[in-house]
Design a protein around this motif. Structure first.
Motif, PDB file in Angstrom:
ATOM      1  N   ALA A 278      42.093  51.693  44.855  1.00 56.54           N
ATOM      2  CA  ALA A 278      41.549  52.782  45.674  1.00 56.54           C
ATOM      3  C   ALA A 278      40.293  52.320  46.398  1.00 56.54           C
ATOM      4  N   ALA A 279      39.444  51.563  45.716  1.00 57.07           N
ATOM      5  CA  ALA A 279      38.213  51.063  46.342  1.00 57.07           C
ATOM      6  C   ALA A 279      38.492  50.023  47.420  1.00 57.07           C
ATOM      7  N   SER A 280      39.703  49.449  47.429  1.00 54.38           N
ATOM      8  CA  SER A 280      40.026  48.443  48.439  1.00 54.38           C
ATOM      9  C   SER A 280      39.987  49.026  49.849  1.00 54.38           C
ATOM     10  N   ILE A 281      40.223  50.343  49.984  1.00 54.37           N
ATOM     11  CA  ILE A 281      40.153  50.958  51.309  1.00 54.37           C
ATOM     12  C   ILE A 281      38.723  50.892  51.844  1.00 54.37           C
ATOM     13  N   LEU A 282      37.748  51.128  50.971  1.00 51.01           N
ATOM     14  CA  LEU A 282      36.343  50.982  51.375  1.00 51.01           C
ATOM     15  C   LEU A 282      36.057  49.540  51.791  1.00 51.01           C
ATOM     16  N   VAL A 283      36.608  48.592  51.045  1.00 53.97           N
ATOM     17  CA  VAL A 283      36.431  47.183  51.396  1.00 53.97           C
ATOM     18  C   VAL A 283      37.050  46.891  52.751  1.00 53.97           C
ATOM     19  N   LEU A 311      46.396  37.584  52.319  1.00 51.19           N
ATOM     20  CA  LEU A 311      45.521  36.866  51.392  1.00 51.19           C
ATOM     21  C   LEU A 311      44.950  37.810  50.338  1.00 51.19           C
ATOM     22  N   TYR A 312      44.606  39.026  50.755  1.00 52.36           N
ATOM     23  CA  TYR A 312      44.057  39.998  49.801  1.00 52.36           C
ATOM     24  C   TYR A 312      45.068  40.298  48.703  1.00 52.36           C
ATOM     25  N   TYR A 313      46.308  40.610  49.087  1.00 49.23           N
ATOM     26  CA  TYR A 313      47.315  40.949  48.087  1.00 49.23           C
ATOM     27  C   TYR A 313      47.659  39.753  47.215  1.00 49.23           C
ATOM     28  N   ALA A 314      47.584  38.538  47.769  1.00 47.62           N
ATOM     29  CA  ALA A 314      47.836  37.348  46.960  1.00 47.62           C
ATOM     30  C   ALA A 314      46.779  37.203  45.873  1.00 47.62           C
ATOM     31  N   VAL A 315      45.507  37.372  46.255  1.00 45.61           N
ATOM     32  CA  VAL A 315      44.422  37.271  45.273  1.00 45.61           C
ATOM     33  C   VAL A 315      44.485  38.431  44.283  1.00 45.61           C
ATOM     34  N   TYR A 316      44.785  39.630  44.789  1.00 42.81           N
ATOM     35  CA  TYR A 316      44.883  40.808  43.920  1.00 42.81           C
ATOM     36  C   TYR A 316      45.992  40.632  42.877  1.00 42.81           C
ATOM     37  N   THR A 317      47.152  40.156  43.307  1.00 44.53           N
ATOM     38  CA  THR A 317      48.272  39.944  42.385  1.00 44.53           C
ATOM     39  C   THR A 317      47.948  38.855  41.370  1.00 44.53           C
ATOM     40  N   LEU A 318      47.353  37.765  41.851  1.00 46.52           N
ATOM     41  CA  LEU A 318      46.984  36.681  40.945  1.00 46.52           C
ATOM     42  C   LEU A 318      45.957  37.150  39.928  1.00 46.52           C
ATOM     43  N   SER A 336      38.633  41.088  41.494  1.00 48.58           N
ATOM     44  CA  SER A 336      38.327  39.811  42.149  1.00 48.58           C
ATOM     45  C   SER A 336      38.625  39.848  43.644  1.00 48.58           C
ATOM     46  N   ALA A 337      39.762  40.429  44.054  1.00 44.41           N
ATOM     47  CA  ALA A 337      40.115  40.471  45.476  1.00 44.41           C
ATOM     48  C   ALA A 337      39.098  41.302  46.252  1.00 44.41           C
ATOM     49  N   ASN A 338      38.691  42.452  45.698  1.00 45.71           N
ATOM     50  CA  ASN A 338      37.698  43.291  46.377  1.00 45.71           C
ATOM     51  C   ASN A 338      36.366  42.573  46.520  1.00 45.71           C
ATOM     52  N   ILE A 339      35.952  41.909  45.455  1.00 45.28           N
ATOM     53  CA  ILE A 339      34.651  41.230  45.475  1.00 45.28           C
ATOM     54  C   ILE A 339      34.636  40.115  46.517  1.00 45.28           C
ATOM     55  N   ILE A 340      35.708  39.333  46.554  1.00 44.61           N
ATOM     56  CA  ILE A 340      35.766  38.215  47.513  1.00 44.61           C
ATOM     57  C   ILE A 340      35.804  38.735  48.950  1.00 44.61           C
ATOM     58  N   ALA A 341      36.665  39.728  49.214  1.00 50.13           N
ATOM     59  CA  ALA A 341      36.788  40.267  50.572  1.00 50.13           C
ATOM     60  C   ALA A 341      35.490  40.922  51.026  1.00 50.13           C
ATOM     61  N   ALA A 342      34.858  41.695  50.136  1.00 48.48           N
ATOM     62  CA  ALA A 342      33.609  42.367  50.498  1.00 48.48           C
ATOM     63  C   ALA A 342      32.492  41.357  50.742  1.00 48.48           C
ATOM     64  N   ILE A 344      32.745  38.236  51.837  1.00 53.83           N
ATOM     65  CA  ILE A 344      32.930  37.556  53.126  1.00 53.83           C
ATOM     66  C   ILE A 344      32.603  38.486  54.292  1.00 53.83           C
ATOM     67  N   ALA A 345      33.065  39.752  54.193  1.00 57.82           N
ATOM     68  CA  ALA A 345      32.802  40.712  55.267  1.00 57.82           C
ATOM     69  C   ALA A 345      31.310  41.018  55.390  1.00 57.82           C
ATOM     70  N   LEU A 346      30.630  41.192  54.266  1.00 56.08           N
ATOM     71  CA  LEU A 346      29.199  41.492  54.310  1.00 56.08           C
ATOM     72  C   LEU A 346      28.386  40.314  54.836  1.00 56.08           C
ATOM     73  N   TRP A 347      28.863  39.111  54.572  1.00 57.86           N
ATOM     74  CA  TRP A 347      28.170  37.933  55.120  1.00 57.86           C
ATOM     75  C   TRP A 347      28.131  37.998  56.639  1.00 57.86           C
ATOM     76  N   ARG A 348      29.216  38.539  57.220  1.00 58.67           N
ATOM     77  CA  ARG A 348      29.263  38.698  58.670  1.00 58.67           C
ATOM     78  C   ARG A 348      28.518  39.952  59.138  1.00 58.67           C
ATOM     79  N   LEU A 349      28.595  41.028  58.339  1.00 59.37           N
ATOM     80  CA  LEU A 349      28.100  42.322  58.796  1.00 59.37           C
ATOM     81  C   LEU A 349      26.653  42.618  58.430  1.00 59.37           C
ATOM     82  N   LEU A 350      26.121  41.942  57.431  1.00 56.86           N
ATOM     83  CA  LEU A 350      24.809  42.309  56.917  1.00 56.86           C
ATOM     84  C   LEU A 350      23.734  42.371  58.001  1.00 56.86           C
ATOM     85  N   PRO A 351      23.673  41.416  58.914  1.00 55.72           N
ATOM     86  CA  PRO A 351      22.661  41.540  59.985  1.00 55.72           C
ATOM     87  C   PRO A 351      22.866  42.784  60.842  1.00 55.72           C
TER      88      PRO A 351
END
Length: 357
Positions: A278-283, A311-318, A336-342, A344-351
């Motif tokens: 459910a939290a993946s939608i926020l991610v 890639l997200y579903y691959a990491v999530y399933t693994l 793990s999938a949420n943490i990795i995706a968030a 990477i996205a925050l690294w781009r979005l934080l500024p």
């Protein structure tokens, strides 16, 4: 609530709902083609087939909503970029970070919607669709499924059951009451049959052995204060999925099975996975905004979104698989999938998110 926020959320819904309809249609058609031979061989009527897919629809919505939200948000932001709306906002002093905040709030809303579908309508629909598939298609009587050789611990008792049926009755009860120090056995209770109630078990045709006194007592009936719910043992049977229990019932089952000495790593992973999905939608709100901030061409952005989804579903399933097998902690496996995706996205979005309007 600002005018910009209302505009963004309305446009998000206008794009998401048709996209969700297309996704449901593709999912149902794919599932229908895969199962059509089974339906025909079982002689199911068109009404029963329709019922199967109708009751399964809430589960389908809960499963595809994250990717649908990602695609719809990417399309929305790309259309805004093509129409120069993002440029106009930035010229007016409103950064992409403000737009990202609105998308994040949309992600929170749709996360709650997904959790509601998953834990209410989705659970009921999954149970009914599984029943139709097993009983009407596979011709299996789930109501007659009997578990064999069940062991559990309850307080000072270690119990073995030869059989356990869905009505919380069975045969071959053997109970061993431990001493206070846990090093000896106070009593051994054996019964030919039993029935379980919420706060006690009724044994019939009972023999009670007391090793210390070398005595044996035969009783027609005996009530033991066992609190173990037999229904929880169906979670470890091959035909029952943890997803068929609501979140709160799954948590209760985990606690009961843990107290009985069962391995609950798989169930704990499933519990965390429900919340993480459910939290993946926020991610996905972070991911969509990060993609468009890097490349606002709709074709490139949608393609990249599909790659990210894969890639997200691959990491999530693994991760969930490793968590269920006990190779990593359940929380790490599910999140793990949420943490990795968030990350990477925050690294781009934080500024952008920290930039003041």
């Amino acid at each position: 609530m600002s005018l910009l926020f209302r505009y963004l959320t309305r446009n998000n819904a206008f794009i998401l709902l048709p996209t969700l309809g297309v996704g449901i249609g593709l999912y149902v058609l794919t599932d229908l083609f895969e199962r059509l031979d089974n339906f025909i061989e079982a002689g199911l009527s068109a009404g029963m087939v329709l019922t199967y897919f109708v009751v399964k629809t809430p589960l389908v919505i809960s499963q595809i909503l994250p990717v649908i939200f990602l695609l719809s948000t990417v399309i929305q932001l790309c259309l805004m970029a093509r129409n120069r709306e993002l440029t106009a906002l930035q010229a007016g002093g409103i950064s992409l970070g403000v737009v990202a905040n609105s998308m994040i709030l949309c992600g929170v809303f749709w996360s709650c919607v997904q959790l509601g579908f998953s834990e209410y309508l989705g659970v009921a629909g999954e149970r009914e669709s599984a029943r139709i598939w097993q009983e009407e298609v596979r011709k299996k009587n789930l109501a007659a499924t009997v578990l064999h050789d069940v062991w559990f611990a309850d307080g000072d008792w270690i119990v073995s059951l030869k059989t356990l049926d869905p009505k919380a009755q069975g045969t071959g009860f053997s109970g061993y009451e431990l001493s206070e120090d846990g090093l000896g056995i106070e009593r051994i209770v054996q019964a030919s049959s039993f029935s379980a109630a919420p706060d006690h078990w009724v044994l019939r045709d009972v023999r009670v052995y007391t090793p210390a006194a070398f005595s044996q007592v035969v009783q027609p009936e005996l009530i033991l204060p066992l609190a173990q719910d037999p229904e929880t043992f169906r979670l470890v049977s091959t035909t029952t999925k943890p997803q068929q229990l609501p979140l709160w019932q799954l948590g209760e089952a985990i606690e009961q099975l843990r107290s009985s000495g069962s391995n609950v790593e798989s169930l704990r992973t499933a519990w965390h996975a429900k919340i993480a999905y459910a939290a993946s939608i926020l991610v996905m709100a972070f991911v969509a905004t990060a993609i468009v901030s890097w490349k606002d061409n709709i074709y490139i952005a949608v393609t990249l979104a599909l790659v990210v989804t894969f890639l997200y579903y691959a990491v999530y399933t693994l991760g969930t698989t490793l968590g269920q097998r006990g190779l990593i902690p359940p929380f790490a496996g599910a999140w793990s999938a949420n943490i990795i995706a968030a990350a990477i996205a925050l690294w781009r979005l934080l500024p952008l998110l920290l930039r003041r309007v």
